[in-house]
Design a protein around this motif. Structure first.
Motif, mmCIF file in Angstrom:
data_model
loop_
_atom_site.group_PDB
_atom_site.id
_atom_site.type_symbol
_atom_site.label_atom_id
_atom_site.label_comp_id
_atom_site.label_asym_id
_atom_site.label_seq_id
_atom_site.Cartn_x
_atom_site.Cartn_y
_atom_site.Cartn_z
ATOM 1 N N GLU A 181 7.762 -38.531 -18.539
ATOM 2 C CA GLU A 181 6.414 -39.106 -18.397
ATOM 3 C C GLU A 181 5.344 -38.088 -18.777
ATOM 4 O O GLU A 181 4.267 -38.445 -19.260
ATOM 5 C CB GLU A 181 6.183 -39.593 -16.961
ATOM 6 N N ALA A 182 5.637 -36.801 -18.543
ATOM 7 C CA ALA A 182 4.690 -35.733 -18.880
ATOM 8 C C ALA A 182 4.793 -35.320 -20.349
ATOM 9 O O ALA A 182 4.192 -34.334 -20.764
ATOM 10 C CB ALA A 182 4.923 -34.528 -17.969
ATOM 11 N N GLY A 183 5.588 -36.062 -21.121
ATOM 12 C CA GLY A 183 5.658 -35.813 -22.563
ATOM 13 C C GLY A 183 6.626 -34.726 -22.977
ATOM 14 O O GLY A 183 6.562 -34.217 -24.096
ATOM 15 N N GLY A 184 7.564 -34.352 -22.087
ATOM 16 C CA GLY A 184 8.500 -33.274 -22.399
ATOM 17 C C GLY A 184 9.941 -33.750 -22.506
ATOM 18 O O GLY A 184 10.230 -34.937 -22.347
ATOM 19 N N ALA A 185 10.834 -32.808 -22.772
ATOM 20 C CA ALA A 185 12.268 -33.100 -22.881
ATOM 21 C C ALA A 185 13.022 -32.203 -21.912
ATOM 22 O O ALA A 185 12.699 -31.022 -21.765
ATOM 23 C CB ALA A 185 12.747 -32.838 -24.299
ATOM 24 N N SER A 186 14.041 -32.765 -21.219
ATOM 25 C CA SER A 186 14.815 -31.973 -20.253
ATOM 26 C C SER A 186 16.203 -31.638 -20.752
ATOM 27 O O SER A 186 16.877 -32.462 -21.368
ATOM 28 C CB SER A 186 14.970 -32.663 -18.898
ATOM 29 N N VAL A 187 16.625 -30.442 -20.399
ATOM 30 C CA VAL A 187 17.966 -29.944 -20.740
ATOM 31 C C VAL A 187 18.550 -29.346 -19.472
ATOM 32 O O VAL A 187 17.873 -28.560 -18.792
ATOM 33 C CB VAL A 187 17.877 -28.856 -21.840
ATOM 34 N N ILE A 188 19.790 -29.700 -19.135
ATOM 35 C CA ILE A 188 20.374 -29.116 -17.925
ATOM 36 C C ILE A 188 20.787 -27.671 -18.215
ATOM 37 O O ILE A 188 21.474 -27.395 -19.200
ATOM 38 C CB ILE A 188 21.542 -29.977 -17.379
ATOM 39 N N ALA A 189 20.302 -26.751 -17.364
ATOM 40 C CA ALA A 189 20.566 -25.321 -17.561
ATOM 41 C C ALA A 189 21.950 -24.962 -17.005
ATOM 42 O O ALA A 189 22.367 -25.484 -15.978
ATOM 43 C CB ALA A 189 19.499 -24.492 -16.853
ATOM 44 N N HIS A 190 22.655 -24.087 -17.735
ATOM 45 C CA HIS A 190 23.948 -23.521 -17.289
ATOM 46 C C HIS A 190 24.662 -24.411 -16.254
ATOM 47 O O HIS A 190 24.897 -23.972 -15.099
ATOM 48 C CB HIS A 190 23.749 -22.110 -16.729
ATOM 49 N N PRO A 191 25.033 -25.654 -16.618
ATOM 50 C CA PRO A 191 25.571 -26.586 -15.603
ATOM 51 C C PRO A 191 26.839 -26.083 -14.912
ATOM 52 O O PRO A 191 27.087 -26.456 -13.766
ATOM 53 C CB PRO A 191 25.851 -27.861 -16.407
ATOM 54 N N TRP A 192 27.603 -25.265 -15.593
ATOM 55 C CA TRP A 192 28.824 -24.765 -14.971
ATOM 56 C C TRP A 192 28.745 -23.263 -14.711
ATOM 57 O O TRP A 192 29.762 -22.563 -14.640
ATOM 58 C CB TRP A 192 30.057 -25.116 -15.833
ATOM 59 N N GLY A 193 27.523 -22.785 -14.525
ATOM 60 C CA GLY A 193 27.333 -21.378 -14.171
ATOM 61 C C GLY A 193 27.501 -21.187 -12.682
ATOM 62 O O GLY A 193 28.062 -22.034 -11.990
ATOM 63 N N GLY A 215 19.537 -32.746 -23.329
ATOM 64 C CA GLY A 215 20.547 -31.798 -23.798
ATOM 65 C C GLY A 215 21.239 -31.033 -22.695
ATOM 66 O O GLY A 215 20.900 -31.136 -21.509
ATOM 67 N N ILE A 216 22.243 -30.258 -23.105
ATOM 68 C CA ILE A 216 23.011 -29.389 -22.207
ATOM 69 C C ILE A 216 22.934 -27.958 -22.731
ATOM 70 O O ILE A 216 23.165 -27.716 -23.919
ATOM 71 C CB ILE A 216 24.499 -29.816 -22.140
ATOM 72 N N GLU A 217 22.614 -27.027 -21.843
ATOM 73 C CA GLU A 217 22.655 -25.608 -22.203
ATOM 74 C C GLU A 217 24.124 -25.179 -22.145
ATOM 75 O O GLU A 217 24.661 -24.929 -21.061
ATOM 76 C CB GLU A 217 21.799 -24.799 -21.227
ATOM 77 N N VAL A 218 24.752 -25.120 -23.292
ATOM 78 C CA VAL A 218 26.195 -24.854 -23.371
ATOM 79 C C VAL A 218 26.477 -23.360 -23.470
ATOM 80 O O VAL A 218 27.330 -22.821 -22.758
ATOM 81 C CB VAL A 218 26.800 -25.593 -24.587
ATOM 82 N N ASP A 219 25.776 -22.701 -24.393
ATOM 83 C CA ASP A 219 26.041 -21.275 -24.628
ATOM 84 C C ASP A 219 25.167 -20.435 -23.710
ATOM 85 O O ASP A 219 23.969 -20.245 -23.948
ATOM 86 C CB ASP A 219 25.825 -20.938 -26.103
ATOM 87 N N HIS A 220 25.786 -19.977 -22.637
ATOM 88 C CA HIS A 220 25.099 -19.218 -21.585
ATOM 89 C C HIS A 220 26.095 -18.198 -21.064
ATOM 90 O O HIS A 220 27.297 -18.466 -20.995
ATOM 91 C CB HIS A 220 24.647 -20.182 -20.468
ATOM 92 N N GLN A 221 25.570 -17.040 -20.655
ATOM 93 C CA GLN A 221 26.445 -15.939 -20.231
ATOM 94 C C GLN A 221 27.324 -16.287 -19.035
ATOM 95 O O GLN A 221 28.358 -15.668 -18.834
ATOM 96 C CB GLN A 221 25.604 -14.701 -19.883
ATOM 97 N N GLN A 222 26.912 -17.278 -18.242
ATOM 98 C CA GLN A 222 27.721 -17.635 -17.068
ATOM 99 C C GLN A 222 28.816 -18.637 -17.397
ATOM 100 O O GLN A 222 29.551 -19.058 -16.504
ATOM 101 C CB GLN A 222 26.825 -18.200 -15.961
ATOM 102 N N HIS A 223 28.929 -19.043 -18.672
ATOM 103 C CA HIS A 223 29.978 -20.002 -19.058
ATOM 104 C C HIS A 223 31.109 -19.287 -19.798
ATOM 105 O O HIS A 223 30.852 -18.548 -20.746
ATOM 106 C CB HIS A 223 29.398 -21.077 -19.996
ATOM 107 N N SER A 224 32.328 -19.556 -19.396
ATOM 108 C CA SER A 224 33.481 -19.020 -20.117
ATOM 109 C C SER A 224 33.597 -19.728 -21.469
ATOM 110 O O SER A 224 33.017 -20.803 -21.665
ATOM 111 C CB SER A 224 34.758 -19.274 -19.305
ATOM 112 N N GLU A 225 34.370 -19.124 -22.373
ATOM 113 C CA GLU A 225 34.598 -19.747 -23.701
ATOM 114 C C GLU A 225 35.167 -21.160 -23.535
ATOM 115 O O GLU A 225 34.777 -22.088 -24.229
ATOM 116 C CB GLU A 225 35.573 -18.897 -24.522
ATOM 117 N N GLN A 226 36.089 -21.285 -22.592
ATOM 118 C CA GLN A 226 36.750 -22.571 -22.365
ATOM 119 C C GLN A 226 35.742 -23.625 -21.881
ATOM 120 O O GLN A 226 35.739 -24.761 -22.366
ATOM 121 C CB GLN A 226 37.825 -22.355 -21.306
#
Ligand code: AMP
Ligand code: MN
Ligand code: MN
Ligand code: MN
Length: 291
Positions: A181-193, A215-226
Motif C-alpha cells: 500500500e505504501a508503494g514498495g516491494a517486500s522480500v523475506i530476509a535470510h528466511p533460514w538464517g 522475493g526471497i533473500e537466498v544468498d546470505h551468509q547465514q544460509h548453507s550452500e544446500q
C-alpha cells in the motif's frame, strides 16, 4: 554490475554512518546498494545525498521486524513511503517495543550477574531510532565481558539465553500488505538464517507469496550452500525474485563484508518493476532510487 540489497548504518545497528556506508560501497566497486536499517528510514536522506555525490545507485529500504506463526521474520521493504500513516504507526510500535525491551534485558542480565547501565547503552545508541541488542553487546565488549558481538549473542542475548526478551513485531502478513500500500516491494530476509525455535518452511513461503511477497533473500551468509539451492528452487516454483546481499553491519558483524553476496541484475530489475507497479496503485509518494 554489482548489487548489494541489504546494509545497515548507525541509523540502526551498523557501525558506519549512512554516508560512510555509501563511500565504502563506492570504494569497493559496487554499483547499487540498498540502505536497509532496522524499522527506520532515518538514514535515507544522508545516504541519498552521498550516493548522488559519488555516483552510486542507492535504493532506500528497511528491514522490518515481523512475526509469522509466532516466529520472528525479518522483512525487507524496498521503496515504501515511510510516511504512509498505517505503516508509520506500525514502525512506531516496533520502535517503542525496542525501547521498552531494554530495561527488561538489563534486569535479566543483572539477575544473571552482568551489570550494564541504561546510560551506557544509550551512549552507544546515540541518535539511532532503532535500539537493538547489538548496542547492548557493544557495551559488553567495551567492558571486557565478551570479546565481540557474536560472543555476546551466543552467551547472553540470543533466543534461550539469559538476556533474551521478546519484543513487539507486526504480523508478516499485515506488513506485506502495508508495504505494498505504501508503494514498495517486500522480500523475506535470510528466511533460514539464525532464528529462534522456528523458521518459515516452503508452505509458509508459499502463503506469503500468495499475499504479495516479491522475493526471497537466498544468498546470505547465514544460509548453507544446500539451503541456498533449496530456497532458489522454491523461489523459482513461486515465481519470486531471488536476492543476494551482505547484511553488512560495519565492524559489528564478522564475515559480512559489503558485496559478499550480490543480486543478479535481472532480479534487481524485476524487484524495481514490482515496486513501480505497487507505487502506481498506491495513494502514497514512495521515494525514488537515487542514481
Ligand atoms: P534486535 O534487533 O535487537 O532484535 O537484534 C538482532 C540483531 O542483532 C540482528 O539484526 C543482527 O544485526 C544482530 N545479531 C544477531 N545475532 C548476532 C550474532 N551472533 N553476532 C552479531 N550480531 C548478531
Ligand atoms: Mn542488525
Ligand atoms: Mn535480519
Ligand atoms: Mn540485516
Amino acid at each position: 554490475m554489482l548489487i548489494d540489497l541489504h546494509t545497515h548504518s548507525t541509523a540502526s545497528d551498523g557501525t558506519l554512518s549512512p554516508a560512510a556506508v555509501v563511500d565504502l560501497a563506492a570504494q569497493r566497486g559496487l554499483d547499487v546498494i540498498a540502505l536497509t536499517d532496522h524499522d527506520s528510514a532515518a538514514g535515507w536522506a544522508d545516504a541519498m545525498t552521498r550516493a548522488a555525490q559519488v555516483g552510486l545507485t542507492l535504493v532506500p529500504g528497511m528491514e522490518i521486524s515481523t512475526k509469522l506463526h509466532g516466529a520472528g521474520v525479518h522483512l525487507m521493504a524496498y521503496l515504501p513511503d515511510p510516511t504512509y500513516p498505517p505503516l508509520a504507526a506500525e514502525l512506531d510500535l516496533i520502535l517503542e517495543g525496542r525501547e521498552g525491551r531494554l530495561g527488561a534485558i538489563l534486569e535479566q542480565l543483572h539477575d544473571a550477574g552482568v551489570d550494564i547501565t541504561e546510560a551506557e547503552v544509550r551512549q552507544r545508541v546515540g541518535d539511532a531510532p532503532a535500539i537493538g541488542r547489538p548496542h547492548v553487546a557493544d557495551v559488553m565488549v567495551t567492558k571486557g565481558i565478551v570479546k565481540d558481538r557474536t560472543e555476546a549473542f551466543d552467551r547472553w542475548l540470543s533466543w534461550g539465553r539469559p538476556g533474551h526478551v521478546v519484543r513487539y513485531a507486526t504480523a508478516t502478513t499485515t506488513m506485506i500488505r502495508l508495504v505494498a500500500e505504501a508503494g514498495g516491494a517486500s522480500v523475506i530476509a535470510h528466511p533460514w538464517g539464525r532464528h529462534g525455535p522456528d523458521r518459515p518452511d516452503e508452505a509458509a513461503l508459499g502463503e506469503l507469496a500468495g499475499l504479495g511477497l516479491a522475493g526471497i533473500e537466498v544468498d546470505h551468509q547465514q544460509h548453507s550452500e544446500q539451503d541456498r539451492e533449496r530456497l532458489r528452487a522454491i523461489a523459482r516454483d513461486l515465481s519470486l525474485v531471488v536476492t543476494g546481499s551482505s547484511d553488512h553491519h560495519g565492524t559489528g558483524k564478522l564475515d559480512h563484508p559489503l558485496g559478499c553476496n550480490t543480486t543478479e541484475p535481472e532480479d534487481y530489475q524485476r524487484l524495481l518493476d514490482l515496486a513501480a507497479a505497487a507505487a502506481a496503485r498506491s495513494v502514497c509518494s514512495p521515494p525514488a532510487v537515487v542514481g
